[in-house]
Design a protein around this motif. Structure first.
Motif, PDB file in Angstrom:
ATOM      1  N   GLU A 103     -26.950  26.490  11.186  1.00 47.44           N
ATOM      2  CA  GLU A 103     -25.472  27.119  11.672  1.00 47.44           C
ATOM      3  C   GLU A 103     -25.724  27.471  12.896  1.00 47.44           C
ATOM      4  O   GLU A 103     -26.274  28.906  13.055  1.00 47.44           O
ATOM      5  CB  GLU A 103     -24.875  28.119  10.500  1.00 47.44           C
ATOM      6  CG  GLU A 103     -23.542  28.364  10.840  1.00 47.44           C
ATOM      7  CD  GLU A 103     -22.824  29.258   9.927  1.00 47.44           C
ATOM      8  OE1 GLU A 103     -23.245  29.356   8.745  1.00 47.44           O
ATOM      9  OE2 GLU A 103     -22.041  29.760  10.278  1.00 47.44           O
ATOM     10  N   GLY A 105     -23.036  27.212  15.497  1.00 43.84           N
ATOM     11  CA  GLY A 105     -21.878  27.298  16.096  1.00 43.84           C
ATOM     12  C   GLY A 105     -20.701  28.196  15.234  1.00 43.84           C
ATOM     13  O   GLY A 105     -19.531  28.358  15.753  1.00 43.84           O
ATOM     14  N   GLY A 106     -21.252  28.850  14.095  1.00 41.22           N
ATOM     15  CA  GLY A 106     -20.157  29.481  13.411  1.00 41.22           C
ATOM     16  C   GLY A 106     -19.920  31.000  13.624  1.00 41.22           C
ATOM     17  O   GLY A 106     -20.472  31.648  14.861  1.00 41.22           O
ATOM     18  N   TRP A 107     -19.874  31.891  12.668  1.00 38.80           N
ATOM     19  CA  TRP A 107     -19.884  33.292  12.774  1.00 38.80           C
ATOM     20  C   TRP A 107     -21.341  33.732  13.071  1.00 38.80           C
ATOM     21  O   TRP A 107     -21.448  34.829  13.400  1.00 38.80           O
ATOM     22  CB  TRP A 107     -19.131  33.798  11.494  1.00 38.80           C
ATOM     23  CG  TRP A 107     -17.648  33.578  11.498  1.00 38.80           C
ATOM     24  CD1 TRP A 107     -17.167  32.580  10.474  1.00 38.80           C
ATOM     25  CD2 TRP A 107     -16.508  34.224  12.445  1.00 38.80           C
ATOM     26  NE1 TRP A 107     -15.706  32.692  11.067  1.00 38.80           N
ATOM     27  CE2 TRP A 107     -15.470  33.479  12.075  1.00 38.80           C
ATOM     28  CE3 TRP A 107     -16.699  35.237  13.428  1.00 38.80           C
ATOM     29  CZ2 TRP A 107     -14.283  33.701  12.795  1.00 38.80           C
ATOM     30  CZ3 TRP A 107     -15.460  35.125  13.941  1.00 38.80           C
ATOM     31  CH2 TRP A 107     -14.236  34.573  13.736  1.00 38.80           C
ATOM     32  N   TRP A 108     -22.123  33.302  12.398  1.00 40.04           N
ATOM     33  CA  TRP A 108     -23.584  33.637  12.250  1.00 40.04           C
ATOM     34  C   TRP A 108     -24.428  32.403  12.852  1.00 40.04           C
ATOM     35  O   TRP A 108     -23.869  31.236  12.422  1.00 40.04           O
ATOM     36  CB  TRP A 108     -24.197  34.084  10.955  1.00 40.04           C
ATOM     37  CG  TRP A 108     -23.396  35.414  10.606  1.00 40.04           C
ATOM     38  CD1 TRP A 108     -23.742  36.664  10.839  1.00 40.04           C
ATOM     39  CD2 TRP A 108     -22.174  35.281   9.680  1.00 40.04           C
ATOM     40  NE1 TRP A 108     -22.915  37.499  10.324  1.00 40.04           N
ATOM     41  CE2 TRP A 108     -21.919  36.746   9.601  1.00 40.04           C
ATOM     42  CE3 TRP A 108     -21.468  34.520   9.203  1.00 40.04           C
ATOM     43  CZ2 TRP A 108     -20.745  37.283   8.765  1.00 40.04           C
ATOM     44  CZ3 TRP A 108     -20.418  34.662   8.254  1.00 40.04           C
ATOM     45  CH2 TRP A 108     -20.068  36.411   8.046  1.00 40.04           C
TER      46      TRP A 108
END
Lengths: 249, 172
Positions: A103, A105-108
């Motif tokens: 991941e 490109g998200g919040w984390w």
């Protein structure tokens, strides 16, 4: 002695010998030009016999071999000296792990690795990919490990600019380019400088490339900042190396 | 009246949410940001099964997803609230079926979920995000996730709605 003077060649005979005059003129030209025509002609004629690519490759191969040998010797020296200084050892016992979830490109910004506690991975271990440092292991399960990438806003890693010998703190911004916060006002860094882990680091493997400085903000308060382009491709890495920290203990 | 939560296998489909979150298919992203799979699963569930079941499902999903993330912020409050709200919408109002309505509700849900995360991460001592990071990265993620979730909702949620309603009517 009949008292007769030798006959002076007539003008007509001199004119008839024009090829010789031309040859003489050419020799004078060669002399004055320091043989330029001759060497050029020689180069043109001998071009088929010049050293070809085969010879060039032999030399390159020999140079590569010499470089590799030198690198191996330097690494051996480095290991020995670091051992004497009681610093962290190299990457000899790194654990190779597959990336099973990504991941970026998200919040984390995180990776999940397919190896965990059972294989010797522990929280805080540095994770390296092709190109350089990727992040640190945040948590582990028996068979997986979660890595906080350098781009995550919660990531704070101490790094080193080798050219100017300045320390700084690399902080993730949630984007592909983290920001390097320097500790001194006068840094002297410029775009293109390579950022790596500190040679005296005990938490991270020494001298691992992190990225390249892309831009510098000298007006930042309280100390200058620099945007860093990471050298490891976070979006494309499939296999990583986890360096157990206890290896250096 | 039959309830979805009383059928174990219906609830087990919720396992797809953490699995899809981990898989994060690269094709279903906008600017590198994937959809909120929790919102896409919770919306039809809550619309069919009511506010109490929706809130409990949101709570369960939030707990599972919090375990998969780096921490610093929790999705539980927003998902539980969304489950309860959508459950009330499904019970009290006319049936929500149209693609636009589903897309709008999913977008609102994703934005609310993102805003709650942003709020928590921006708090000093929690996520520790600076104002610049909140503006640069947070808003980008918030908007991109809202957009891709809204685009996928008519397809994914419509099918789920049909299926859940079919299950409920069969049990009755």
């Amino acid at each position: 002695m009949n008292g007769r003077l030798p006959r002076v060649p007539t003008l007509q005979k001199l004119l008839q010998a024009w090829p010789w005059w031309l040859f003489l003129l050419a020799l004078v030209g060669v002399r004055l030009s320091k043989g330029a025509f001759l060497t050029d002609a020689y180069a043109l004629l001998s071009r088929p016999f010049w050293p070809g690519t085969a010879q060039g490759e032999w030399i390159q191969a020999a140079t590569r071999l010499a470089d590799q040998t030198r690198l191996a010797q330097l690494e051996q020296d480095n290991r020995r000296l670091r051992g004497l200084l009681d610093l962290q050892r190299g990457r000899g016992d790194a654990i190779t792990a597959p990336v099973i979830s990504r991941e970026t490109g998200g919040w984390w910004q995180q990776l999940e690795l397919g190896k965990g506690q059972l294989q010797g991975v522990a929280a805080g271990d540095p994770v390296l990919g092709p190109g350089g440092l990727l992040g640190l292991v945040q948590s582990v399960t028996p068979s997986t490990a979660r890595v906080r990438l350098l781009t995550d806003p919660g990531s704070h890693v101490g790094v080193w600019v080798g050219r100017t010998q300045r320390h700084g703190l690399l902080i993730g911004q949630g984007t592909a380019r983290p920001v390097l916060h320097f500790l001194d006002k006068d840094t002297g860094v410029r775009p293109g400088d390579v950022v790596s882990t500190s040679p005296a680091s005990t938490l991270l493997p020494a001298n691992v490339t992190v990225g390249v400085i892309q831009s510098v903000n000298d007006q930042a308060v309280p100390a200058p900042e620099a945007v860093v382009q990471l050298s490891a491709p976070l979006d494309a890495v499939d296999w990583v190396q986890v360096v157990p920290r206890r290896a250096g203990a | 009246m039959a309830r979805l939560y009383s059928q174990l296998w219906c609830g087990a489909t919720g396992l797809a949410v953490p699995l899809l979150t981990l898989a994060s298919p690269g094709l279903l992203t906008v600017a590198g940001v994937g959809p909120s799979w929790a919102v896409l699963w919770l919306l039809p569930w809550a619309l069919v099964d009511g506010p109490r079941s929706g809130a409990v499902a949101g709570l369960a999903l939030g707990m599972a997803l919090d375990g998969l993330q780096l921490g610093g912020a929790s999705q539980i409050p927003a998902l539980a609230l969304l489950g309860w709200w959508w459950g009330r919408l499904g019970r009290n109002g006319p049936p929500v079926e149209r693609s636009f309505s589903l897309g709008l509700l999913a977008a609102l849900g994703s934005l609310l979920l993102g805003a709650s995360l942003l709020l928590q991460l921006g708090l000093p001592g929690s996520g520790g995000w600076s104002g610049e990071v909140v503006l640069l990265s947070g808003l980008h993620t918030l908007l991109a996730q809202g957009l891709i979730t809204a685009l996928l909702a008519p397809l994914v949620c419509s099918l789920q709605l049909l299926f859940w309603r079919q299950q409920v009517s069969l049990r009755n």
